[in-house]
Motif scaffolding. Structure first.
Motif, PDB file in Angstrom:
ATOM      1  N   ILE A1285       0.955  -1.224   0.198  1.00 16.55           N
ATOM      2  CA  ILE A1285       0.145  -0.076  -0.069  1.00 16.55           C
ATOM      3  C   ILE A1285       0.893   1.211   0.238  1.00 16.55           C
ATOM      4  CG2 ILE A1285      -1.613   1.146   1.414  1.00 16.55           C
ATOM      5  CD1 ILE A1285      -2.662  -1.462   2.617  1.00 16.55           C
ATOM      6  N   VAL A1286       0.721   1.847  -0.873  1.00 14.71           N
ATOM      7  CA  VAL A1286       1.611   3.100  -1.074  1.00 14.71           C
ATOM      8  C   VAL A1286       1.009   4.518  -1.461  1.00 14.71           C
ATOM      9  CG1 VAL A1286       3.558   1.916  -1.835  1.00 14.71           C
ATOM     10  CG2 VAL A1286       2.074   2.892  -3.644  1.00 14.71           C
ATOM     11  N   GLY A1292      -3.864   8.399   3.255  1.00 17.96           N
ATOM     12  CA  GLY A1292      -4.735   7.486   3.773  1.00 17.96           C
ATOM     13  C   GLY A1292      -4.246   6.115   4.049  1.00 17.96           C
ATOM     14  N   LYS A1293      -3.014   5.857   4.095  1.00 19.78           N
ATOM     15  CA  LYS A1293      -2.530   4.469   4.095  1.00 19.78           C
ATOM     16  C   LYS A1293      -2.906   3.806   5.439  1.00 19.78           C
ATOM     17  CE  LYS A1293       2.030   5.752   3.115  1.00 19.78           C
ATOM     18  NZ  LYS A1293       1.862   7.257   2.837  1.00 19.78           N
ATOM     19  N   SER A1294      -2.361   4.744   6.528  1.00 22.63           N
ATOM     20  CA  SER A1294      -2.495   4.055   7.778  1.00 22.63           C
ATOM     21  C   SER A1294      -4.087   4.065   8.030  1.00 22.63           C
ATOM     22  CB  SER A1294      -1.898   5.000   8.813  1.00 22.63           C
ATOM     23  OG  SER A1294      -0.462   4.808   8.736  1.00 22.63           O
ATOM     24  N   ASP A1414       3.175  -2.107   8.826  1.00 20.65           N
ATOM     25  CA  ASP A1414       2.790  -0.569   8.863  1.00 20.65           C
ATOM     26  C   ASP A1414       4.086   0.121   8.994  1.00 20.65           C
ATOM     27  OD1 ASP A1414       1.958   1.888   8.749  1.00 20.65           O
ATOM     28  OD2 ASP A1414       0.916   2.161  10.729  1.00 20.65           O
ATOM     29  N   GLU A1415       4.726   0.557   7.690  1.00 20.51           N
ATOM     30  CA  GLU A1415       6.010   0.964   7.681  1.00 20.51           C
ATOM     31  C   GLU A1415       7.020   0.471   8.813  1.00 20.51           C
ATOM     32  OE1 GLU A1415       5.444   5.424   8.012  1.00 20.51           O
ATOM     33  OE2 GLU A1415       3.874   5.195   6.711  1.00 20.51           O
ATOM     34  N   LYS A1462      -5.280  11.123  -1.753  1.00 20.07           N
ATOM     35  CA  LYS A1462      -6.276  11.932  -1.318  1.00 20.07           C
ATOM     36  C   LYS A1462      -7.341  11.129  -0.756  1.00 20.07           C
ATOM     37  CE  LYS A1462      -5.333  15.708  -4.444  1.00 20.07           C
ATOM     38  NZ  LYS A1462      -5.781  16.204  -5.730  1.00 20.07           N
ATOM     39  N   GLY A1463      -7.057   9.890  -0.134  1.00 19.25           N
ATOM     40  CA  GLY A1463      -8.036   9.178   0.568  1.00 19.25           C
ATOM     41  C   GLY A1463      -8.867   8.346  -0.222  1.00 19.25           C
TER      42      GLY A1463
END
Length: 1491
Positions: A1285-1286, A1292-1294, A1414-1415, A1462-1463
């Motif tokens: 997921i990038v 809005g990734k997290s 998560d990163e 942008k989400g």
């Protein structure tokens, strides 16, 4: 004149005492009565003048009041001289005038002149109202009143012999005295330039008149306000200057330093002695010996020297009060004699009654003044301790910081400081109680003779028993404080790591851990309660047993000894006086025990080793900016060096890169330059000011702008440049309040990258000479890192020309730096520019060539390639790939905290409340968008609010329910039994004294004695039982309230923790819980006792004199009004005090986490001032509450001397209502929003079995009033797929992962896992079945095994296997305790890489079908990253893996990549297809140098 000598004046008793119309002789009137005021003023004037000289408060301008006082003073002086001249005139006309008529007016005239001089001198020195002068006028008027009455009687009886001139002058003199006395009751205006003039709301005490000060009338204004409406913060006065932190704290710190230096000098002298072996003087030997014995500096001496002088005043008040206490019974004896003597004149009765009233009033005023001094001393003591602890926390070494946890230090400031405040009130009882006992026994001896010895024997027997109890109590006290420290420490960690607990579904395990500590604390409390009950039993029975044994011996020794009413009840009155000191002693002893425990804890903390300021020299002139010669550094004096053989010379303006393996000592090198490490040998110097960016950003709970300015003045143009260079402009547009947005504690509403950029901006804005940057680019996206390097750090950046030392993992920057330092195992192995190191053909160059050749196809520009090319690879090539990483890296971060929450992407900023989804604003829209940002949106944390109005009955009801209703009713019944038997024993005694006397003996005395004894014993048993019942009830309530609060807090959603400062929560778990544990039960005992006392007294009075029934209702109403009037303010003040206490702890917690940054920037003084301000703000609410307490006591006593029990009841009911506020505060979190806990009953075993995730039309928002943060996301992920997921920061990734774990509930759409809608599952069920490796590796203090498996659900073999797969087995098996290795707070004794691997081991242990990263590798070097990635590929081969990635190279081999913008979902396909499409992903890959 009839009597030439003054002594003869006393001889005419028939005229003065034994007469119906008493009068003093003219001789006495003209000598003693005139001289008393003269002697008073002559005695006090020199001392007073000296005092005024030393305490100059400024100059008061001439006022009408002052003119009037001065004019009257001169008039009085003229009248006295008129009398003298008149006497001379009479003499010249042949009259025989006694010398006294010349001497007395002359003395009086001189005294009046002195008084007038003092009035003016006081004005010059700024005294608004004087006690010395008021007392002088009062004494003068009392003495003159006797003469005034005498003269009127004389004029009426013998009008012919009246001397008109002298009489006229005397009447004028008397009138002037009256006016002077009235004027002295008023206060003058404040001095010019005084604090009160400048202050908007000064404390009225300093400007109040003397009369107002001794009666505490000056607080009435505030009380009336509080009665009309609930008090608010703006109503509170400023603190008096002498009570403020800036005055109090330095005094204690200075005295403490003197004590420490004394010990150091003595140790140095001892060492010299041993070296020289020469004889020294005997006195010196003795001194050294005593100091060797103590060995530690004495905190007690420091406290005594700081607060002793002011506190001694209270001892003086106490002595006067104690003596006056025994004057009462003496006057009472005389009054009884007067009643029995029918020939005594009536005026004797009035005289005794007046004397008794005056005595009671003086006693009350002195006692309240005594308490006031005690409480103010206690308040100053608390201020000083909090200030001293705060100052110490800023300078202790990292090694010392490891020994004292945050919980312990918070307890020092809250609980221990409170213990001292409690003790100060009682400490005088140590000498006062024995004095009262001795006086009482003396008067008893007068009454009953040697029989009193039996009573003394009983008291002596009591002492060893109580000594044993005190010793045991001390042991329990220490144990309880230890448990309390551990509990607060664990709670701190739980609150700091709450997000991780929720993601792992570990709340229950930690709830059990906290509860276990709490249980051990309550067990100790229960033992203390039993001891307390025994203690109370002995001391309540003590006066009774003393009375019983004395009466028994008295009547049994000689049958002619008759116990009549006078003997019995006068003795009983004295036994009651005895009861107070005997009851107080155990309280004083236990209070002293508690304070001595606290004193030791404080002494240990204040004696910790401090950082040596000479570690780093700061030369004004030097050819080098940074220079280290033969440096060796360690974290504490006893450790072996972490860094050795360091030699570095950095010229001004150079850009230096420090590269090396994890744990090779890069960060330690920066710490050594900051002076944070112990310099064992060598020389370090830095020229100019220093700015520091730590590896883990430290963010304050303030606005974003304040975080960047960091106390510096705002310069708009420079600020704009800095914000732009640090790539913060896009963030400011997304933030709800722009740069005025409040950032939560530890930066909860910023993503990791944003925190780091703010940290860099702070350093750049400060514009210093030297910049120490500890890997600031690891947490930011590749393109942002490039931007910051170019615009800020690099040769063309804002910092060009400054000296920059950059610890980095990125290869791309190395060609642009002036010097590269290569570190291996704490040593610098290679040093030189990029080209030099390449030219040397050493290991560095060899690796670089190999690397560039093999990777050439993948990377366009070998050096400019970003992110993936990390130095750790080069180092592992040089020193071999060993994962047994050293711990030095972790050690240097002792003072850094592990950040609370995982770094959220920018979107989670909406937690702070943004009105819209983050969007890229075009430049011309910036102004418009800024306008729309409201101040409300910028707020995040909610300050602790004070409730208003009465404490609701429901709070008392809740407390009773917590105790248990049967136990509550049983306790009340026991109180009733105790008071019934108490009244019974007194009634029985009265029957006994009424027994007829036959042949000088009383019949039935054995029976009388037996019943009297039995009633006493039953009283004792009832006391013991209710003491145990109330204490046990209190413990049950404590347990229940703490458990409920803990449960409620842990079940609160994440948004609650982002809004609520941790200080508020810590305050509830520390101070309020302590109040419920130990304060409320004892207040309930006193309240119930005084209530039954009042009821009992009323019942007895009504039976004896039914007419009193007319007085009791109005009296009760009056007291009820006093209680309501007083409690309205006192309760609200208590609430305001409690609310203002939280910010003290919040700020303190924040400071502890950022000490290294604060020290590096040299901002210690600003933080100390801020802390002092918060403490003063807290004391502003405390000070009026203690004064209000004093005033209500004075009023109560002055209105009605007899109603002592009623006074005590009013006080106790107020205390109860004021302290029950703690229960109200603890219950508060029961009503806040909780996480949903719906459950899915038909969940298949081992779910999820496939790991198939369907996201359908999914969206979520952070708050009800906000727009959607992510919306319309529909994705279908097959079981076993690997999805990256990038997206740019804030895409809005997290938020997506937060939605998956239901940390935030869905606002639209749904997520299904294996066909089950996650919204229908219980949260615990859902979170425990899927796994996450969070970005911040949070560890908790406890064993390593507990950190991996808190529920003990796996075998040791499972745990070892997980460790092996996580590449940690070698490291852990090399530890002495292996799996039981104790992790320190936040896991700080492991390096960052090791902590990340522990998180991997957790995931391997749970081995669920879905894994989210998560990163997880953003802050790790590439070597560790590769280890993690390879493990995930092999171990989670058949699992679904979702990875939020900063480094795109980690996901290039994934099945598919989800690109968010942008989400919303922008792209979703395999990496190769996305690159071919040349969309957003292609641009990102290009920025990272991957295409």
């Amino acid at each position: 004149m009839k009597y030439p000598f003054v002594l003869a004046c006393f001889q005419d008793w028939n005229r003065t005492w034994q007469t119906l119309n008493p009068d003093l002789t003219p001789c006495f009137q003209n000598t003693v009565l005139v001289w008393i005021p003269c002697f008073y003023l002559c005695l006090f004037a020199p001392l007073y003048i000296l005092y005024l000289k030393r305490n100059d408060r400024g100059y008061i301008c001439m006022t009408h009041l002052n003119r009037a006082k001065t004019a009257i003073g001169f008039t009085l002086w003229l009248i006295c001289w008129a009398d003298v001249f008149y006497s001379f005139w009479e003499r010249s006309h042949g009259a025989t005038i006694a010398p006294v008529y010349l001497v007395s007016p002359t003395m009086l005239g001189v005294t009046m002149l002195l008084a007038t001089f003092l009035i003016q001198y006081e004005r010059k020195k700024g005294v608004q109202s004087s006690g010395v002068m008021l007392n002088f006028w009062l004494i003068t008027i009392v003495c003159a009143t006797v003469t005034f009455r005498s003269k009127i009687l004389h004029a009426l009886n013998e009008p012919a012999s009246v001397n008109v001139f002298k009489y006229t002058t005397f009447y004028i003199y008397y009138t002037m005295l009256l006016i002077s006395l009235i004027l002295a009751c008023f206060s003058d205006r404040p001095p010019l330039f005084s604090q009160a003039v400048r202050d908007s709301n000064p404390c009225p005490e300093s400007g109040a008149s003397f009369l107002s000060r001794i009666t505490f009338w000056w607080i009435t204004g505030l009380m009336v306000t509080g009665y009309k409406r609930p008090l608010e913060e703006k109503d509170l006065w400023s603190l008096n200057t002498e009570d403020k932190s800036q005055r109090v704290v330095p005094q204690l710190v200075c005295r403490w330093d003197q004590e420490c230096n004394k010990v150091k000098r003595s140790e140095a002298r001892t060492r010299e002695e041993k070296k020289d072996g020469q004889p020294i003087e005997e006195s010196e030997i003795l001194l050294t010996k005593t100091l060797q014995k103590t060995g530690d500096p004495s905190l007690f001496c420091a406290l005594c020297r700081t607060f002793g002088p002011y506190f001694l005043v209270s001892s003086l008040y106490k002595i006067i009060h104690d003596i006056l206490m025994f004057v009462g019974p003496e006057i009472l004896r005389l009054l009884i004699q007067f009643v029995n003597d029918s020939s005594a004149p009536d005026w004797h009765g009035y005289f005794y009654t007046t004397l008794l009233f005056v005595c009671t009033c003086v006693q009350t005023l002195i006692l309240q003044k005594y308490f006031h001094v005690c409480f103010v001393t206690g308040m100053r003591l608390r201020t000083a301790i909090v200030g001293a602890v705060y100052r110490k926390a800023l300078v202790i070494t990292n090694a010392a910081r490891r020994t004292s946890t945050v919980g312990e230090i918070v307890n020092l400031m809250s609980v221990d400081a409170q213990r001292f405040m409690d003790l100060i009130t009682y400490i005088n009882m140590i000498w006062s109680a024995p004095l009262q006992v001795i006086l009482a026994l003396y008067f008893l001896w007068q009454n009953l003779g040697p029989s009193v010895l039996a009573g003394i024997a009983v008291m002596v027997l009591m002492v060893p028993l109580n000594a044993v109890i005190a010793m045991k109590t001390k042991t329990y006290q220490v144990a309880q404080m230890k448990s309390k420290d551990n509990r607060i420490k664990l709670m701190n960690e739980v609150l700091n790591g709450i997000k991780v607990l929720k993601l792992y579904a570990w709340e229950l395990a930690f709830k059990d851990k906290v509860s276990a500590i709490r249980e051990s604390e309550l067990r100790v409390l229960k033992k203390t309660a039993y001891l307390g009950a025994v203690s109370t039993f002995t001391w309540v029975c003590a006066p009774f047993l003393v009375a019983l044994s004395t009466f028994a011996v008295y009547v049994l020794v000689d049958e002619h000894n008759i116990l009549d009413a006078q003997k019995a009840f006068v003795s009983l009155a004295l036994f009651n006086i005895l009861r107070f000191p005997l009851n107080m002693l155990p309280m004083v002893i236990s209070s002293m025990v508690q304070a001595s425990v606290s004193m030791k804890r404080l002494r240990v903390f204040l004696s910790h080793e401090e950082l040596d300021e000479d570690n780093v020299e700061r030369p004004a002139i030097s050819s080098y900016s940074i220079r280290i010669v033969d440096g060796a550094f360690s974290w504490s004096k006893d450790d072996s060096p972490t860094l050795k053989r360091i030699n570095v010379c950095i010229p001004e303006g150079a850009l230096v890169a420090v590269v090396g393996h994890v744990g090779s000592g890069k960060s330690s090198l920066l710490s050594a330059l900051l002076g944070e490490m112990q310099k064992q040998e060598g020389y370090v110097s830095i020229k100019g000011s220093v700015a520091y960016v730590p590896q883990q950003a430290w963010i304050q709970n303030a606005t974003l702008k304040d975080n960047i300015l960091f106390g510096r003045d705002a310069k708009d143009s420079w600020y704009q440049k800095v914000v732009e260079a640090c790539a913060l402009l896009p963030d400011l547009e997304i933030l709800p309040g722009g740069d005025s947005t409040e950032i939560g504690e530890k930066g909860v509403n910023l993503s990791g990258g944003q925190k780091q950029r703010v940290s860099v901006a702070r350093a750049v804005y400060c514009s210093c000479a030297v910049y120490l940057l500890d890997d600031p680019l690891s947490a930011v996206d590749a393109h942002v890192g490039k931007h910051i390097f170019e615009k800020v750090i690099g040769p063309q950046g804002l910092l060009q020309g400054r000296t920059r030392v950059l610890v980095t993992h990125g290869l791309s920057f190395l060609p642009q730096v002036d010097l590269i330092l290569v570190m291996v195992d704490g040593e610098i192995t290679e040093m030189g520019s990029y080209t030099e190191l390449l030219g040397r053909q050493g290991a560095f160059a060899e690796f670089l060539h190999t690397y560039t050749n093999t990777e050439q196809e993948e990377v366009e520009e070998s050096v400019a390639g970003e992110a993936g090319l990390l130095i750790s690879e080069l180092l592992s090539y040089i020193i071999g790939t060993s994962m047994d990483v050293e711990k030095h890296e972790a050690r240097r971060k002792m003072s850094c905290s592990i950040s609370v929450s995982r770094r959220q992407s920018l979107n989670s900023l909406n937690t702070a409340g943004t009105g819209k989804t983050p969007q890229k604003t075009e430049p011309n829209d910036v102004a418009a968008s800024k306008k729309t940002k409201s101040a409300d949106a910028a707020r995040l944390t909610e300050a602790d609010k004070a409730n208003t109005g009465r404490v609701k009955l429901s709070v008392f009801w809740e407390y009773m329910k917590a105790i248990g209703l049967p136990l509550s009713i049983f306790s009340i019944f026991l109180f009733f039994c105790h008071h019934l038997s108490s009244l019974g024993s007194n009634y029985w005694l009265s029957l006994w004294t009424d027994d007829p006397v036959i042949n000088n003996t009383q019949p039935n005395r054995e029976m009388r004695l037996g019943v009297y004894g039995a009633l006493g014993i039953s009283q004792g048993i009832a006391v013991f039982c209710y003491s145990v019942a109330v204490s046990v009830g209190g413990i049950l309530a404590s347990r229940y309230l703490h458990q409920t609060m803990l449960y409620n807090v842990l079940r609160s959603p994440m948004s609650f923790f982002e809004r609520t400062p941790s200080g508020n929560l810590v305050n509830r778990f520390a101070k309020e819980t302590d109040t419920i544990d130990s304060v409320i039960p004892s207040i309930i005992k006193m309240f119930m006792g005084s209530m039954f006392n009042v009821l009992g007294s009323c019942a007895v009075i009504l039976i004896a004199t039914p007419l009193v029934a007319i007085i009791i209702p109005p009296l009760g109403l009056f007291y009820f009004f006093v209680q309501r009037f007083y409690v309205a303010s006192s309760r609200q003040l208590k609430r305001l005090e409690s609310v203002s206490r939280s910010p003290v702890y919040t700020h303190f917690n924040e400071t502890l986490l950022g000490t290294s940054v604060i020290r590096a920037f040299g901002e210690q003084q600003r933080f100390i001032t801020e802390s002092d301000g918060r403490v003063d703000h807290n004391q502003k609410a405390y000070f009026p509450s203690i004064v209000a307490n004093r005033e209500v006591r004075v009023c109560g006593k002055l209105y009605h001397g007899v109603t002592a029990s009623l006074n005590w009841l009013v006080r106790m009911s107020s205390e109860l209502e004021t302290n029950i506020v703690a229960v109200e505060k603890v219950k508060e979190y029961g009503d806040t929003e909780k996480e949903v806990s719906a459950s899915h009953s038909t969940l298949p075993a081992g779910w999820p079995t496939a790991g198939h995730i369907e996201i359908h039309n999914f969206g979520l928002r952070y708050r009800e009033d906000l727009e959607l943060a992510i919306s319309d996301i529909s994705v279908n992920i097959e079981g076993g797929e690997k999805v990256g997921i990038v997206g740019r920061t804030g895409a809005g990734k997290s938020s997506l992962t937060l939605g998956l774990f239901r940390i935030i509930e869905a606002a639209q759409g749904e997520i299904r896992i294996d066909g089950v809608n996650v919204a229908e599952l219980g949260l615990h069920e859902l979170r425990s079945r899927i796994t996450i490796i969070p970005q911040d590796p949070v560890l908790f203090s406890g064993s390593l095994r507990m950190n991996l498996d808190p529920f003990d659900g796996y075998t040791d073999e499972d745990v070892w296997r997980a460790l092996e797969l996580a590449h940690l087995k070698n490291f852990v098996s090399g530890l002495p305790d292996k799996l039981n290795h104790e992790c320190s707070e936040g896991g700080e004794n492991l390096s960052l890489g090791q902590r990340q691997l522990v998180c991997l081991a957790r995931a391997l242990l749970r081995k669920t079908k879905i894994l989210v990263l998560d990163e997880a590798t953003a802050a790790v070097d590439l070597e560790t990253d590769n280890l993690i990635q390879s493990t995930i590929r092999t171990q989670f081969e058949d699992c679904t893996v979702l990875t939020i990635a900063h480094r795109l190279n980690t996901i290039m081999d994934y099945t598919r990549v989800l690109v968010l913008d942008k989400g919303q979902m922008a792209e979703f396909d395999s990496p190769s297809n996305l690159i071919a499409k040349k969309g957003i992903f292609y641009k990102m890959a290009k920025d990272s140098g991957l295409v």
